[in-house]
Write an enzyme that holds these catalytic residues in place. Structure first.
Site, PDB file in Angstrom:
ATOM      1  N   SER A  46      -4.464   4.031  -2.137  1.00  0.00           N
ATOM      2  CA  SER A  46      -5.732   4.460  -1.553  1.00  0.00           C
ATOM      3  C   SER A  46      -5.778   4.031  -0.102  1.00  0.00           C
ATOM      4  CB  SER A  46      -6.906   3.829  -2.316  1.00  0.00           C
ATOM      5  OG  SER A  46      -8.134   4.000  -1.618  1.00  0.00           O
ATOM      6  N   LYS A  93      -4.810  -2.038  -4.207  1.00  0.00           N
ATOM      7  CA  LYS A  93      -4.139  -0.866  -3.654  1.00  0.00           C
ATOM      8  C   LYS A  93      -3.132  -1.243  -2.573  1.00  0.00           C
ATOM      9  CE  LYS A  93      -5.900   2.195  -6.299  1.00  0.00           C
ATOM     10  NZ  LYS A  93      -5.010   2.954  -7.211  1.00  0.00           N
ATOM     11  N   TYR A 145     -10.685  -4.087  -4.935  1.00  0.00           N
ATOM     12  CA  TYR A 145     -10.022  -2.794  -5.142  1.00  0.00           C
ATOM     13  C   TYR A 145      -8.972  -2.565  -4.060  1.00  0.00           C
ATOM     14  CZ  TYR A 145      -9.457   2.284  -5.497  1.00  0.00           C
ATOM     15  OH  TYR A 145      -8.942   3.556  -5.614  1.00  0.00           O
TER      16      TYR A 145
END
Length: 276
Positions: free
Chosen positions: A104, A121, A117
């Site tokens: 991401s 990633k 998060y």
């Protein structure tokens, strides 16, 4: 299971060959079953795409609990390593293959509310680089795709106003990415023998945009407010003309303005949470 069968049927309807295998990637036994069934049906695995991920927490890293942290890192990172460890040895025995890990743009920059998060990633990107180095001599290429916000079924039923707001983050074209955009890039990576250990963005460079003529002065970079508040005793002569932040002669730091990514991603996550 029904969703897997529906996708398999669509692929077969288009002239391809597919099987649907439900799998919770956070369970090693289910990953093993996925690989075993795939090998039993197709006889080999030429390309592997790791695209499962979760994010049950939206907030500063200091507030995450152990359960949410373990779920994010376990699903987004550990499961990719386990799946690669199950698949890549047989690829090496056969003389090569390709792996694509879905990361991401959140792994490319700091974020005040998506830190855990983004951490997972960013780790996926390093996982791909490590695997590329480890398996390169076996003719296995490993790359990462870092997409922006995609218009997937997760956004089904989202207000058009929210979608338009998110699409407005892109310079051109002003639309959200689609699964087809992702599929076309996957195919291009698989077919390009020179790509290995790379991170390929799929976001129209939206995350690199600055808003206003002086992004630093406006404080639009993610986390700007936190940095300003934290720099009481840090020398910053390149940013503050008179030396230290807090010195009597130092010029005051400008107030940070809200970042459009923060605001619009927060709106997206609020919508997704209501659906789950």
């Amino acid at each position: 299971a029904d969703a897997c069968e529906a996708v398999a049927a669509e692929i077969e309807g288009g002239g391809g060959e597919a099987i649907g295998v439900p799998c919770n990637v956070s369970h090693l036994d289910q990953l093993e079953g996925l690989v075993e069934r795939s090998l039993a049906h197709f006889g080999k695995i030429d390309s592997l795409v790791c695209n499962a991920a979760v994010n049950p927490y939206f907030g500063p890293m200091r507030g995450v609990d152990e359960g949410a942290y373990d779920k994010i890192m376990g699903t987004n990172l550990k499961s990719n390593l386990w799946l690669c460890n199950l698949v890549l040895p047989q690829m090496a025995e056969r003389g090569g293959g390709t792996v694509i890990i879905l990361s991401s743009i959140g792994g490319l920059k700091g974020h005040g509310k998506l830190g855990i998060y983004g951490l997972s990633k960013a780790a996926d990107m390093q996982l791909a680089r490590n695997l590329a180095a480890e398996y390169g001599p076996d003719n296995i290429r490993v790359n990462t795709i870092a997409p922006g916000i995609m218009d997937t079924p997760l956004l089904a039923g989202a207000p058009q106003e929210l979608k338009d707001s998110l699409a407005g983050l892109h310079v051109f074209p002003r639309r959200l990415g689609s699964p087809a955009d992702f599929a076309h890039l996957v195919q291009a990576i698989v077919e390009n023998p020179l790509l290995n250990g790379e991170v390929i963005r799929l976001d129209d460079h939206a995350a690199r945009r600055t808003h206003g003529t002086d992004a630093r002065a406006a404080g639009t970079q993610l986390g700007a407010t936190a940095r300003i508040r934290a720099r009481h005793d840090v020398t910053a002569s390149d940013e503050v003309p008179n030396g230290r932040v807090g010195d009597p002669g130092a010029q005051p730091e400008p107030e940070a303005t809200p970042d459009p990514w923060d605001e619009r991603v927060a709106g997206l996550l609020r919508f997704v949470r209501r659906r789950l």
